[in-house]
Design an enzyme around this catalytic site. Structure first.
Site, PDB file in Angstrom:
ATOM      1  N   CYS A 147      25.308 -49.543  12.383  1.00 18.20           N
ATOM      2  CA  CYS A 147      26.242 -50.369  13.146  1.00 18.20           C
ATOM      3  C   CYS A 147      26.804 -51.475  12.262  1.00 18.20           C
ATOM      4  O   CYS A 147      26.116 -52.004  11.389  1.00 18.20           O
ATOM      5  CB  CYS A 147      25.546 -50.979  14.360  1.00 18.20           C
ATOM      6  SG  CYS A 147      24.923 -49.744  15.524  1.00 18.20           S
ATOM      7  N   HIS A 294      22.458 -32.786 -16.543  1.00 19.84           N
ATOM      8  CA  HIS A 294      22.834 -32.644 -15.134  1.00 19.84           C
ATOM      9  C   HIS A 294      21.902 -33.469 -14.251  1.00 19.84           C
ATOM     10  O   HIS A 294      20.757 -33.737 -14.603  1.00 19.84           O
ATOM     11  CB  HIS A 294      22.774 -31.171 -14.717  1.00 19.84           C
ATOM     12  CG  HIS A 294      23.473 -30.903 -13.426  1.00 19.84           C
ATOM     13  ND1 HIS A 294      22.825 -30.931 -12.208  1.00 19.84           N
ATOM     14  CD2 HIS A 294      24.770 -30.622 -13.151  1.00 19.84           C
ATOM     15  CE1 HIS A 294      23.691 -30.677 -11.246  1.00 19.84           C
ATOM     16  NE2 HIS A 294      24.880 -30.484 -11.792  1.00 19.84           N
ATOM     17  N   ILE A 404      33.213 -24.530 -10.276  1.00 13.92           N
ATOM     18  CA  ILE A 404      32.971 -24.883 -11.678  1.00 13.92           C
ATOM     19  C   ILE A 404      31.663 -24.281 -12.185  1.00 13.92           C
ATOM     20  O   ILE A 404      31.525 -23.958 -13.366  1.00 13.92           O
ATOM     21  CB  ILE A 404      32.965 -26.429 -11.853  1.00 13.92           C
ATOM     22  CG1 ILE A 404      32.887 -26.836 -13.325  1.00 13.92           C
ATOM     23  CG2 ILE A 404      31.832 -27.054 -11.056  1.00 13.92           C
ATOM     24  CD1 ILE A 404      34.143 -26.611 -14.096  1.00 13.92           C
ATOM     25  N   CYS A 498      23.665 -20.514  -3.916  1.00 13.75           N
ATOM     26  CA  CYS A 498      22.765 -21.274  -4.773  1.00 13.75           C
ATOM     27  C   CYS A 498      21.412 -21.289  -4.077  1.00 13.75           C
ATOM     28  O   CYS A 498      21.273 -21.863  -2.996  1.00 13.75           O
ATOM     29  CB  CYS A 498      23.284 -22.697  -4.960  1.00 13.75           C
ATOM     30  SG  CYS A 498      22.137 -23.796  -5.782  1.00 13.75           S
ATOM     31  N   CYS A 661      12.724 -25.274 -11.269  1.00 11.61           N
ATOM     32  CA  CYS A 661      12.951 -23.884 -11.630  1.00 11.61           C
ATOM     33  C   CYS A 661      12.538 -23.649 -13.084  1.00 11.61           C
ATOM     34  O   CYS A 661      12.802 -24.492 -13.946  1.00 11.61           O
ATOM     35  CB  CYS A 661      14.432 -23.561 -11.436  1.00 11.61           C
ATOM     36  SG  CYS A 661      14.962 -22.017 -12.192  1.00 11.61           S
TER      37      CYS A 661
END
Length: 743
Positions: A147, A294, A404, A498, A661
């Protein structure tokens, strides 16, 4: 509030004029008026008192009506208007109404006030009727997030199973909002409170729905808080065990705290080993090496890089597009080598853009001599994607908008089949809208991310229901008709995802709705539809963002800065609807903002970053202590028993994430330091680590590097001018003359 202020508010765009509903027949589009109309018919067009407390048709007894904040010894005519105060009049009668009847009364009342100034005065009048709110309850835990003003809400469940609400605000207009909502829901049964949607409140004819900074969001955010507390109180009374919260990091001026082992694992690397930082900075300076990484990098690596940035400016952590831009700037500043921490298509883009910028002598290195893959990029290299593009090639005029996060070879081969422009998650919507506006009867083929394609389609479907004015704010050349006409000509690939963002599925979304519905919600454009819809709803009331990793970071920074400007004690919760590898950049940005103000005399601000992860995103490890952790900044950490990462198996996990990963783990701190120490590579030990130039040719015999860069350059032109380049437009209209401008 003086008359000048009222006039200014009334003339502003946050009030909108709607026709009196009595002048129009009932609608049948599922809006709240239709549901109310049906309810009224079933009640024989009047609300009657039902003494049975188990009845869910009637929400409040005579006693609850008598305690309504809208009850007062006043004339039922607003002194500033000739329109009757119907809600106040009904409260004075002492009749019992369902919450939906009350909502209808209030909707009719506000819609009958055609002048914005009268609606403001009515809100200010209702503000005077709000019951006192004890000072002891004006605590941070009772604050309503999102708010513009400070709003406090208190809730309880009485012995008859009815909800009891009280609220307060430091703003008179917001207090009027609260007064109306408390009058509607105080004394209602829980399922009545939970049955109202935020869009139902749009019919109250106060404010512009969808404006992130409009006070109208008070209606929505207070309702969401009421519903969250209702669920919690019902669960507590029924003895339902509470859900375990998601892990989170809490950032404040006092330091950083962690809740849950997953968050502890993330926090461990926010304060890295200083000897590693010193070693890295030394070799970077000596050999003039730049680093682009990244956002989704391993948290240990990001922690060291973030600390090293303070001593060596040629380190940058960002999304994949900006990585290449920053590599060019580093080359311009004299860096002789660029190391890339990411997957292979990122290093390919860096290599290609450096060549295009004239820095072919600058060598680009990956962090492994093996392939560093990506499930999304692999999807675009599949023969099924080629078939998808062949379908596009026979439906001119067509434009292929490729994400991309694909290889240079994919971009080159696609561009030979269909004129292609690259996009990112932050510019994809504008790219597609501009293409449709610029080229008549165009077909747009997006790929390879199926989630993003579905989300873009849903977004445009929502836009088709907006007003022309609202659509023009998104893209000036579009209106409702143009959006509706483009929908059949928008296509997206159905079989590319992904895997990281797959984790935001049904189970995660349900838990967010249950426990964090009143928090700020962030979501990457690649998340599944359920998560996307949840974030879009939050965005519509100023409580969320959907976009790229950079969009998410900017949103969090903006909300933190707004809280700092208010300078009141507050707790802000942000659900991180993307890969948890972003947390390093978020923490660094938030700490910088918190450190930019004088701590003395400042309000206490806690920023909680919530990781919506499943238990499958954790791997067991030995109970190593948190050696090296800065205990002055982080306290009460237990020994870690789990770490972020998949439990077993190779490749990406549905529950892990890029940072956990095995492919991304190739971008380790050990690899980075080893490569840097071996530079310059006089002994050719790093040949297999180089991001080599493409010597391959396309099916038409052209250079993959040259053709693959063209879609990227088309995007560069669009980013600079907000229009598709003339060359690309010609390629679309005359596909057989691909790449040739008219003479």
């Amino acid at each position: 509030m003086d008359s000048a202020t009222l006039t200014m508010i009334a003339s502003s765009s946050y009030f909108t004029r709607l026709p009196n509903p009595k002048l129009y027949p009932p609608r049948t589009n599922g809006h709240v008026e239709d549901r109310i109309s049906l309810s009224l018919r079933s009640l024989r067009l009047k609300c009657v008192h039902n003494p049975n407390p188990k009845s869910r048709l009637i929400s409040s007894s005579s006693s609850s009506s008598s305690s309504s904040p809208l009850k007062s010894n006043i004339n039922t005519q607003n002194p500033s208007s000739s329109v009757p105060c119907s809600a106040v009049a009904e409260a004075l009668l002492g009749t019992s109404e369902t919450a939906i009847c009350k909502l209808q009364r209030l909707i009719s009342e506000f819609q009958s006030l055609t002048e914005p100034i009268d609606r403001v005065k009515r809100l200010l009048h209702y503000a005077t009727l709000l019951h006192p709110f004890d000072e002891s309850r004006r605590v941070t835990g009772n604050r309503v997030m999102g708010c513009t003003a400070q709003v406090w809400l208190d809730a309880s469940l009485d012995e008859c199973g009815r909800m009891r609400f009280s609220a307060y605000s430091d703003s008179e207009i917001t207090k009027g909002f609260c007064s109306c909502l408390v009058w509607i829901f105080d004394g209602a049964f829980p399922d009545e409170v939970l049955g109202v949607k935020t869009e139902d409140l749009a019919s109250l004819n106060v404010g512009l729905p969808g404006r992130a900074h409009s006070r109208v969001n008070t209606w929505h955010n207070v309702l969401i808080s009421m519903q969250k507390r209702t669920k919690a109180l019902v669960a507590e009374r029924e003895g339902t065990p509470p859900l375990d919260p998601f892990p989170s990091l809490i950032i404040s001026t006092d330091g950083i705290g962690a809740k849950g082992s997953y968050a502890e694992a993330q926090a461990k690397f926010l304060f890295p080993d200083e000897s590693k930082v010193k070693e890295l900075v030394s070799v970077l300076k000596e050999k003039k090496i730049g680093i682009v990484a990244h956002f989704y990098m391993d948290p240990e690596v990001q922690g060291v890089l973030t600390a090293a940035q303070r001593q060596w400016p040629h380190i940058h952590i960002s999304d994949s597009l900006v990585m290449a831009d920053m590599a060019v700037k580093m080359a311009e500043a004299g860096c002789q080598f660029i190391t890339v921490l990411g997957v292979d298509f990122m290093s390919e883009n860096v290599r290609a853009i450096l060549d295009q910028a004239g820095f072919g002598e600058v060598v680009v290195y990956r962090m492994s001599n093996e392939r560093i893959g990506c499930s999304l990029a692999d999807a675009a290299a599949n023969p099924a994607y080629t078939s998808y593009l062949k379908s596009a090639s026979v439906a001119p005029p067509s434009l292929h908008v490729v994400y991309i996060n694909t290889s240079l070879e994919t971009k080159a081969q696609a561009h030979e089949l269909v004129p292609t422009i690259t996009c990112t998650s932050s510019n994809v919507v504008q790219t597609i809208l501009q293409a449709f506006a610029q080229i008549p009867n165009l077909n747009v083929w997006y790929g390879p991310d199926s989630y993003m394609g579905a989300n873009i389609t849903e977004l445009f479907q929502q836009m088709a229901r907006m007003t022309d004015e609202e659509i023009a704010e998104i893209h000036v050349e579009h209106d409702r008709n143009s959006i509706r006409s483009l929908l059949p000509r928008l296509h997206y690939y159905q079989d590319g995802t992904c895997i990281v963002h797959d984790l935001f599925g049904h189970e995660i979304v349900e838990k967010i709705q249950e426990m964090y519905c009143d928090a700020f919600l962030t979501a990457h454009f690649e998340v599944p539809g359920e998560m996307f819809s949840l974030a879009m709803e939050a965005k519509s009331r100023g409580m969320g963002v959907v976009g790229s990793t950079q969009n998410i970071l900017d949103f969090i920074k903006l909300r933190v800065q707004e809280a700092l400007d208010r300078n009141v004690d507050d707790n802000l919760q942000f659900v991180l609807g993307t890969e948890s590898g972003m947390v390093t950049s978020i923490v660094a940005a938030v700490r910088k903002l918190l450190g930019s103000v004088e701590s003395q005399g400042r309000a206490k601000l806690n920023i909680e970053i919530i990781f919506p992860v499943s238990t499958d995103s954790l791997s067991r490890t030995s109970r190593d202590s948190l050696a090296g952790l800065n205990t002055a900044d982080i306290s009460s950490f237990s020994e870690l028993s789990v770490i972020p990462g998949v439990a077993s198996g190779e490749g990406c996990s549905l529950h892990g994430g890029c940072a956990s990963c095995p492919y991304m783990k190739m971008n380790s701190l050990t690899s980075l330091l080893s490569i840097c120490h071996l530079l310059p590579d006089d002994k050719k030990a790093l040949t297999n680590y180089e991001a080599g130039r493409f010597n391959l040719t396309t099916p038409l015999g052209k250079s993959v590097a040259d053709v693959g860069c063209e879609p990227i350059l088309h995007m560069r032109h669009f980013q600079a001018t907000r229009e598709l380049p003339e060359k690309l437009v010609h390629q679309i209209i005359h596909p057989s003359g691909n790449g040739k401008l008219p003479s």
